[in-house]
Design a protein around this motif. Sequence first.
Motif, PDB file in Angstrom:
ATOM      1  N   ASP A 210       0.714  -1.206  -0.040  1.00  0.00           N
ATOM      2  CA  ASP A 210      -0.153  -0.016  -0.020  1.00  0.00           C
ATOM      3  C   ASP A 210       0.816   1.221  -0.136  1.00  0.00           C
ATOM      4  O   ASP A 210       2.210   1.094   0.453  1.00  0.00           O
ATOM      5  CB  ASP A 210      -0.996   0.110   1.209  1.00  0.00           C
ATOM      6  CG  ASP A 210      -2.188   0.738   1.130  1.00  0.00           C
ATOM      7  OD1 ASP A 210      -2.284   1.569  -0.007  1.00  0.00           O
ATOM      8  OD2 ASP A 210      -3.266   0.766   1.920  1.00  0.00           O
ATOM      9  N   ILE A 211       0.220   2.251  -0.502  1.00  0.00           N
ATOM     10  CA  ILE A 211       1.144   3.584  -0.255  1.00  0.00           C
ATOM     11  C   ILE A 211       0.556   4.162   1.084  1.00  0.00           C
ATOM     12  O   ILE A 211      -0.722   4.224   1.201  1.00  0.00           O
ATOM     13  CB  ILE A 211       0.553   4.642  -1.573  1.00  0.00           C
ATOM     14  CG1 ILE A 211       0.929   4.046  -2.775  1.00  0.00           C
ATOM     15  CG2 ILE A 211       1.233   6.010  -1.202  1.00  0.00           C
ATOM     16  CD1 ILE A 211       0.536   4.524  -3.835  1.00  0.00           C
ATOM     17  N   PHE A 212       1.486   4.695   1.683  1.00  0.00           N
ATOM     18  CA  PHE A 212       1.358   5.602   3.138  1.00  0.00           C
ATOM     19  C   PHE A 212       1.757   6.869   2.927  1.00  0.00           C
ATOM     20  O   PHE A 212       2.607   7.325   2.153  1.00  0.00           O
ATOM     21  CB  PHE A 212       2.000   4.725   4.267  1.00  0.00           C
ATOM     22  CG  PHE A 212       1.677   3.256   4.745  1.00  0.00           C
ATOM     23  CD1 PHE A 212       0.968   3.366   5.818  1.00  0.00           C
ATOM     24  CD2 PHE A 212       1.967   2.410   3.995  1.00  0.00           C
ATOM     25  CE1 PHE A 212       0.397   2.172   6.424  1.00  0.00           C
ATOM     26  CE2 PHE A 212       1.341   1.161   4.379  1.00  0.00           C
ATOM     27  CZ  PHE A 212       0.481   1.156   5.398  1.00  0.00           C
ATOM     28  N   THR A 213       1.106   7.911   3.846  1.00  0.00           N
ATOM     29  CA  THR A 213       1.333   9.180   4.225  1.00  0.00           C
ATOM     30  C   THR A 213       2.134   9.340   5.601  1.00  0.00           C
ATOM     31  O   THR A 213       1.135   8.768   6.355  1.00  0.00           O
ATOM     32  CB  THR A 213       0.321  10.063   3.787  1.00  0.00           C
ATOM     33  OG1 THR A 213      -0.179   9.906   2.461  1.00  0.00           O
ATOM     34  CG2 THR A 213       0.706  11.430   4.034  1.00  0.00           C
ATOM     35  N   VAL A 214       2.880   9.730   5.540  1.00  0.00           N
ATOM     36  CA  VAL A 214       3.772  10.306   7.010  1.00  0.00           C
ATOM     37  C   VAL A 214       2.718  11.222   7.724  1.00  0.00           C
ATOM     38  O   VAL A 214       2.705  12.197   7.303  1.00  0.00           O
ATOM     39  CB  VAL A 214       5.070  10.563   7.071  1.00  0.00           C
ATOM     40  CG1 VAL A 214       5.655  10.797   8.568  1.00  0.00           C
ATOM     41  CG2 VAL A 214       6.066   9.528   6.336  1.00  0.00           C
ATOM     42  N   THR A 215       2.207  10.852   9.015  1.00  0.00           N
ATOM     43  CA  THR A 215       1.289  11.911   9.422  1.00  0.00           C
ATOM     44  C   THR A 215       2.010  12.683  10.838  1.00  0.00           C
ATOM     45  O   THR A 215       1.670  13.763  11.107  1.00  0.00           O
ATOM     46  CB  THR A 215      -0.028  11.064  10.174  1.00  0.00           C
ATOM     47  OG1 THR A 215       0.201  10.008  10.789  1.00  0.00           O
ATOM     48  CG2 THR A 215      -0.604  10.613   8.790  1.00  0.00           C
ATOM     49  N   ARG A 216       3.140  11.706  11.230  1.00  0.00           N
ATOM     50  CA  ARG A 216       3.483  12.280  12.450  1.00  0.00           C
ATOM     51  C   ARG A 216       4.927  11.606  12.702  1.00  0.00           C
ATOM     52  O   ARG A 216       5.230  10.586  12.286  1.00  0.00           O
ATOM     53  CB  ARG A 216       2.870  12.080  13.854  1.00  0.00           C
ATOM     54  CG  ARG A 216       1.534  12.825  14.137  1.00  0.00           C
ATOM     55  CD  ARG A 216       0.836  12.255  15.257  1.00  0.00           C
ATOM     56  NE  ARG A 216       1.339  12.707  16.518  1.00  0.00           N
ATOM     57  CZ  ARG A 216       1.213  12.212  17.597  1.00  0.00           C
ATOM     58  NH1 ARG A 216       0.018  11.498  17.960  1.00  0.00           N
ATOM     59  NH2 ARG A 216       1.753  12.647  18.595  1.00  0.00           N
ATOM     60  N   LEU A 217       6.021  12.274  13.330  1.00  0.00           N
ATOM     61  CA  LEU A 217       7.187  11.826  13.569  1.00  0.00           C
ATOM     62  C   LEU A 217       7.498  11.818  15.189  1.00  0.00           C
ATOM     63  O   LEU A 217       7.140  12.850  15.619  1.00  0.00           O
ATOM     64  CB  LEU A 217       8.358  12.817  13.132  1.00  0.00           C
ATOM     65  CG  LEU A 217       8.532  12.842  11.322  1.00  0.00           C
ATOM     66  CD1 LEU A 217       9.620  13.572  10.754  1.00  0.00           C
ATOM     67  CD2 LEU A 217       9.208  11.348  10.941  1.00  0.00           C
ATOM     68  N   ASP A 218       8.227  10.856  15.570  1.00  0.00           N
ATOM     69  CA  ASP A 218       8.102  10.817  16.791  1.00  0.00           C
ATOM     70  C   ASP A 218       7.149  11.356  17.855  1.00  0.00           C
ATOM     71  O   ASP A 218       7.365  12.305  18.665  1.00  0.00           O
ATOM     72  CB  ASP A 218       9.684  11.414  17.240  1.00  0.00           C
ATOM     73  CG  ASP A 218      10.838  10.938  16.631  1.00  0.00           C
ATOM     74  OD1 ASP A 218      11.016   9.593  16.600  1.00  0.00           O
ATOM     75  OD2 ASP A 218      11.620  11.733  15.956  1.00  0.00           O
ATOM     76  N   PRO A 219       5.919  10.452  17.994  1.00  0.00           N
ATOM     77  CA  PRO A 219       4.989  11.120  18.630  1.00  0.00           C
ATOM     78  C   PRO A 219       5.061  11.015  20.282  1.00  0.00           C
ATOM     79  O   PRO A 219       4.607  11.943  21.022  1.00  0.00           O
ATOM     80  CB  PRO A 219       3.732  10.001  18.448  1.00  0.00           C
ATOM     81  CG  PRO A 219       4.557   8.809  17.801  1.00  0.00           C
ATOM     82  CD  PRO A 219       5.811   9.215  17.217  1.00  0.00           C
ATOM     83  N   ASP A 220       6.090  10.315  20.671  1.00  0.00           N
ATOM     84  CA  ASP A 220       6.499  10.174  22.130  1.00  0.00           C
ATOM     85  C   ASP A 220       7.856  10.784  22.546  1.00  0.00           C
ATOM     86  O   ASP A 220       8.340  10.730  23.461  1.00  0.00           O
ATOM     87  CB  ASP A 220       6.564   8.801  22.645  1.00  0.00           C
ATOM     88  CG  ASP A 220       5.199   7.960  22.584  1.00  0.00           C
ATOM     89  OD1 ASP A 220       4.101   8.539  22.607  1.00  0.00           O
ATOM     90  OD2 ASP A 220       5.373   6.770  22.200  1.00  0.00           O
ATOM     91  N   GLY A 221       8.280  11.673  21.323  1.00  0.00           N
ATOM     92  CA  GLY A 221       9.362  12.384  21.678  1.00  0.00           C
ATOM     93  C   GLY A 221      10.836  11.692  20.834  1.00  0.00           C
ATOM     94  O   GLY A 221      10.581  10.313  20.853  1.00  0.00           O
TER      95      GLY A 221
END
Length: 146
Positions: A8-19
Amino acid sequence: MVELLFEDIFTVTRLDPDGKKFDKVSRIEARSEQFDMYMQLDVNTEIYPLNVGEKFTMVLASTLNFDGTPDSGYYNQGQKKSLADKYEYVMHGKLYKISEENSGGPNVKVEIYVSFGGLLMLLKGDPSNAANVELDQRLFLLMRKV
């Protein structure tokens, strides 16, 4: 012909959500387009940087051999063409946990956990997308930016 277990094709929504926990590794959160799957994935961003909003194709396969023959357990770089030649970032790991969320309700979600030598992946979504994977299975994750 190699059978892909998931693509599938993914889109990055967040980086390092927990820091940020490590200098060279980031945990990305991404959402897929076709199957509406949610993914958390640890990526070595020193060699494969990703940013919020970027799109990439992600594939899970049990072998890198084009003819579908099982993986021998070791990789000889440069000997012959393989599935890895079509992608930019490849990891090999083991599926260590499969669980269901809301198993009695109408919105059942399957959670697939894979460890790639300590870099972890959680893939969560419709159970039909996990029909081809099984516990303790060795998997290749392949990624290419779109």
